[in-house]
Scaffold this motif. Sequence first.
Motif, PDB file in Angstrom:
ATOM      1  N   ILE B  31       0.866  -1.185   0.000  1.00 46.84           N
ATOM      2  CA  ILE B  31       0.000   0.000   0.000  1.00 46.84           C
ATOM      3  C   ILE B  31       0.903   1.235   0.000  1.00 46.84           C
ATOM      4  O   ILE B  31       1.775   1.353   0.855  1.00 46.84           O
ATOM      5  N   SER B  32       0.689   2.125  -0.948  1.00 45.32           N
ATOM      6  CA  SER B  32       1.474   3.368  -0.969  1.00 45.32           C
ATOM      7  C   SER B  32       0.515   4.548  -0.894  1.00 45.32           C
ATOM      8  O   SER B  32      -0.438   4.632  -1.672  1.00 45.32           O
ATOM      9  N   VAL B  33       0.790   5.453   0.037  1.00 41.57           N
ATOM     10  CA  VAL B  33       0.038   6.712   0.075  1.00 41.57           C
ATOM     11  C   VAL B  33       0.795   7.666  -0.832  1.00 41.57           C
ATOM     12  O   VAL B  33       2.008   7.844  -0.667  1.00 41.57           O
ATOM     13  N   VAL B  34       0.103   8.230  -1.823  1.00 45.37           N
ATOM     14  CA  VAL B  34       0.817   9.053  -2.796  1.00 45.37           C
ATOM     15  C   VAL B  34       0.237  10.462  -2.875  1.00 45.37           C
ATOM     16  O   VAL B  34      -0.915  10.687  -2.486  1.00 45.37           O
ATOM     17  N   VAL B  41      -2.200   3.955  -3.693  1.00 49.17           N
ATOM     18  CA  VAL B  41      -1.973   2.930  -4.715  1.00 49.17           C
ATOM     19  C   VAL B  41      -1.797   1.611  -3.970  1.00 49.17           C
ATOM     20  O   VAL B  41      -0.917   1.498  -3.110  1.00 49.17           O
TER      21      VAL B  41
END
Lengths: 412, 79
Positions: B31-34, B41
């Motif tokens: 899990i990426s916070v962008v 994402v």
Amino acid sequence: MKIRRKYLFYLLAFSSSIIAALISGIDVILEKYLKNPFVFGLSIFYFGLLIAVFFTIFFSISYKGKSIGERTIDPSFKKIRLLKKEELKYHILAGAGNAILTFGYFWLLILIRDPSLVLPFSQVVILYLVIIESITEKNTPTLVEIQSSVIVTLGAILGSISLSGTINLESLAIVFLIVNPGWVLQSVYQRKLKMMRINNKSNDAINIRMWNVAFACFFTIVFVIVYDLYTGTSNFVESLNAFVNHFGLLTLVGIGAFFSYVFYIRALGIGKASITQAVKSSIIIFAIPVSIALAYFGFIDPISTDPVLILIRFSGIILMLLGLISFALTLTKAYIFIKMRPGYPIEVTMQKLWDINGVDRVTAVAGDYDFIVKIRTRTLVKGYERILRKVESIEGIKQYKWQSVLKEWENI
Amino acid sequence: MISAYILIHISPGNTEKILAEIRKIDNIVKISVVAGEFDIVARVQVKSLERLLKATDKIQMIKGVNKTTTQVIEKEITL
């Protein structure tokens, strides 16, 4: 369980250091009984191999469809397995690296009884790795990485410096030309093994460790037997006796070494070898309470209270911590979402994107976008200069979007 | 094994709660916070398209998720 990838890397590297610091304490106790360094080293390898095989078999036991090792130690691990043909070359090189490193250490112990003054220079291995990576790795080290590596190396040397022991040109040559290159060989090829895909999955740290110790043990046995035949000594036979006589302490060292290396190899799969090694040099800090305990129980001489030495070591530890913090805080990650014009072959564009320094992953996708590219860079300015300009120059790219990663979690 | 990226748009003020919910979903491996057009994402790894649908469905059911876009991975080069 999901954890931030950065935390996982530091958790693994620091765990490896803490365990290594503890086993270095047991090593000191064992040295009291096993004075001969050949016998000592070989008997540690026997136990290392036995313990590695035992734990690899134990971790292969399946529970509810997943092996114990997959659940607890490394999600890439399935079960104990034979080597694949493509791994063999790397295992021979990594095993030889381990054996060369051990051989260099033995030589030092024979040459000068107390090598504590020259051993801190083994920390220079971080800089060796930076140089190797600048030649061989896709992502060459950045200025920040080189600066931080130099700071950590100098800090590690000062932090572990000793004013006792012997220093001469020959002993320094052994550290710089045998011990350090041996460690580099081992680290570089263990990282290559960890980055390999086996049966469409990442290679696992448990099998890598087991085979590494098997090859290192084999090379060391051959070396010691040849040495015995040449000099008329009986180190090999004595090492078998030590195996029986010091079962308890050697088992503890074997267990510690197994887990320390498994964590180290897993960390190598996340960060570069130089950065992993830099974090691992924190063993100097974790070794302080071990040394105090050993001095308290009379296994080593009382720790020096010379204020100059304390000041030098303290400065070294501060330098090392600053370097490590700099590594941790300067990494920037981003995604680039790319749309293509029709008429440009996917494979060719993928390769062009992959050839850009700093690109970690190129994914061709079906949906709104055609490619999703994952970036790792030390500064955003470099991200623009070195990455975006090159992306822009690739033919056929219609539109791209840069999305900086603020936080990230990953399955352990 | 099917891998996909799920690009998630969320309403402001719910990031931490939504992240906590997404982290509970089994097949999500990253899990990426962008910062940019999307907010989160997520990378999913599933055995079938049906399971991908279930994972996407679970994300869409979270309160505060406005829109998801799924990008199925066809080919990948990685370190």
